[in-house]
Enzyme design. Sequence first.
Site, PDB file in Angstrom:
ATOM      1  N   TYR A 150       0.679  -1.317   0.012  1.00 40.91           N
ATOM      2  CA  TYR A 150       0.020  -0.062  -0.004  1.00 40.91           C
ATOM      3  C   TYR A 150       0.769   1.370  -0.024  1.00 40.91           C
ATOM      4  CZ  TYR A 150      -4.130  -3.260   1.127  1.00 40.91           C
ATOM      5  OH  TYR A 150      -4.977  -4.063   1.192  1.00 40.91           O
ATOM      6  N   LYS A 220       4.413 -14.665   4.317  1.00 42.16           N
ATOM      7  CA  LYS A 220       4.569 -15.583   3.132  1.00 42.16           C
ATOM      8  C   LYS A 220       6.050 -15.406   2.849  1.00 42.16           C
ATOM      9  CE  LYS A 220       2.668 -18.352   0.060  1.00 42.16           C
ATOM     10  NZ  LYS A 220       2.112 -19.467   0.461  1.00 42.16           N
ATOM     11  N   ASP A 253      -1.986 -17.720   3.604  1.00 42.27           N
ATOM     12  CA  ASP A 253      -2.938 -18.359   3.154  1.00 42.27           C
ATOM     13  C   ASP A 253      -3.386 -19.670   3.815  1.00 42.27           C
ATOM     14  OD1 ASP A 253      -0.410 -19.471   2.734  1.00 42.27           O
ATOM     15  OD2 ASP A 253      -0.579 -20.513   0.914  1.00 42.27           O
ATOM     16  N   ASP A 277      -4.863  -6.346   6.323  1.00 43.82           N
ATOM     17  CA  ASP A 277      -6.234  -6.071   5.812  1.00 43.82           C
ATOM     18  C   ASP A 277      -7.170  -7.380   5.742  1.00 43.82           C
ATOM     19  OD1 ASP A 277      -8.072  -4.451   4.788  1.00 43.82           O
ATOM     20  OD2 ASP A 277      -6.987  -3.848   2.880  1.00 43.82           O
TER      21      ASP A 277
HETATM   22 MG    MG Z   1     -10.412  -3.537   4.371  1.00 41.68          MG
END
Ligand code: MG
Length: 381
Positions: A150, A220, A253, A277
Amino acid sequence: MKIIMACQSKKHYRIGWLPGDGIGQDVMEAARIVLDKVQLDAEYIHGDIGWEFWCKEGDALPKRTIELLQNVDAALFGAITSKPTKAAEEELVPELKGKGLVYRSPIVRMRQLFDLYICLRPCKAYPGNPLNYREDIDLVVFRENTEDLYAGVEFHPVPEEIKEVLKKHSKNFEPFVNLEADQFAISCKINTRKGSERIIRAAFEYARKNGRKKVTIVHKANVVRATDGLFLETAKVVAKDYPEIQYDEANVDAITMWLLKNPNNYDVLVAPNLYGDIVSDLCAQMVGGLGFGCSGNIGEKLAVFEPTHGSAPKYAGQYKVNPIATILAAKMMLDWLGETEKAQLIENAVAEVIKEGKVRTYDMGGSNTTLEMARAIADKI
Ligand code: MG
Ligand code: NAI
């Protein structure tokens, strides 16, 4: 480092009050009923934010609101409306056409301007909520709020110089070398040692202060070796300062499956921005969804608390939606201010109303209004 919820409590507070757009206004009115009932000694100072001000002034977070936020103890924020593309914006507000203005999310800007690097999302199942996935869920997610994918460093089309550098420095870039500039796009995932350390430390400090047993690092690193590798490496170092707290790691995951299978194997989770998120939305859905998801955007000097839902334009002004997410965000704000007794009064009242099941908004299968729910909660205080 100021630790979450360790702000010294004091007598009189200045609270930034940012209802925003759509149902943001409905749920903030509801939260105020509950805050007034616990008699927080505070002045609530209105701040303009959102789509309305983008349309009127070309700025969704006007300067006066930024100045206001520089001078408050904390802020409560409702929701804002935004559009995903420029074309969608211009369709909605034809006057914007040709002005070259670029919409910037006021929430993202607040996070950047005030370095609100912690996104704290508690996800607790209150017994009796018909929307609970299970009744035994009590998780806290720490999401890094300022960097990672982000960071906004993105290229499309990809400039030739960038291609050259990548060709020179990464063998893995070979399959993409002959693509035309507009045939591919690049978003940079940027994770810093400092950014990783402070969010991970915040999670461990929270665990220590709140008697939590375990912190799980979500990553990850087996595939995304550089950035997630740095995050994981940092976590291992920080964890050494908290020997009484169990250290745990999980691939992002895999954890989405494990969270559904055995949610009570987890306690505090900490993740870089994107994984955080996603995982926090998953956890929120397990305890009732958008009407229950609350969060804090927390920095060293300022913290802004909010429900995680948006402005739900179709319900704007109808007093139909569930205000519990915002009321729980207000509760988080009180905790952060050090007003833990008042915070507990609110949480107990929310839990009691949910358990009784007499007052329910539409999402819970009932027909009570936003303000009826707020009054029912206030009545329990
Ligand atoms: Mg969100
Ligand atoms: P949304 O969260 O506003 O609403 C989606 C649907 O969820 C609603 O139509 C409603 O059915 C339900 N819902 C939301 N809040 C609820 C509540 N408190 N109680 C019961 N049901 C509730 O998401 P949507 O429709 O994708 O976005 C609407 C606008 O909000 C967009 O402009 C979007 O950009 C913006 N948005 C803003 C956010 C923020 O201010 N933090 C977060 C997410 C979206």
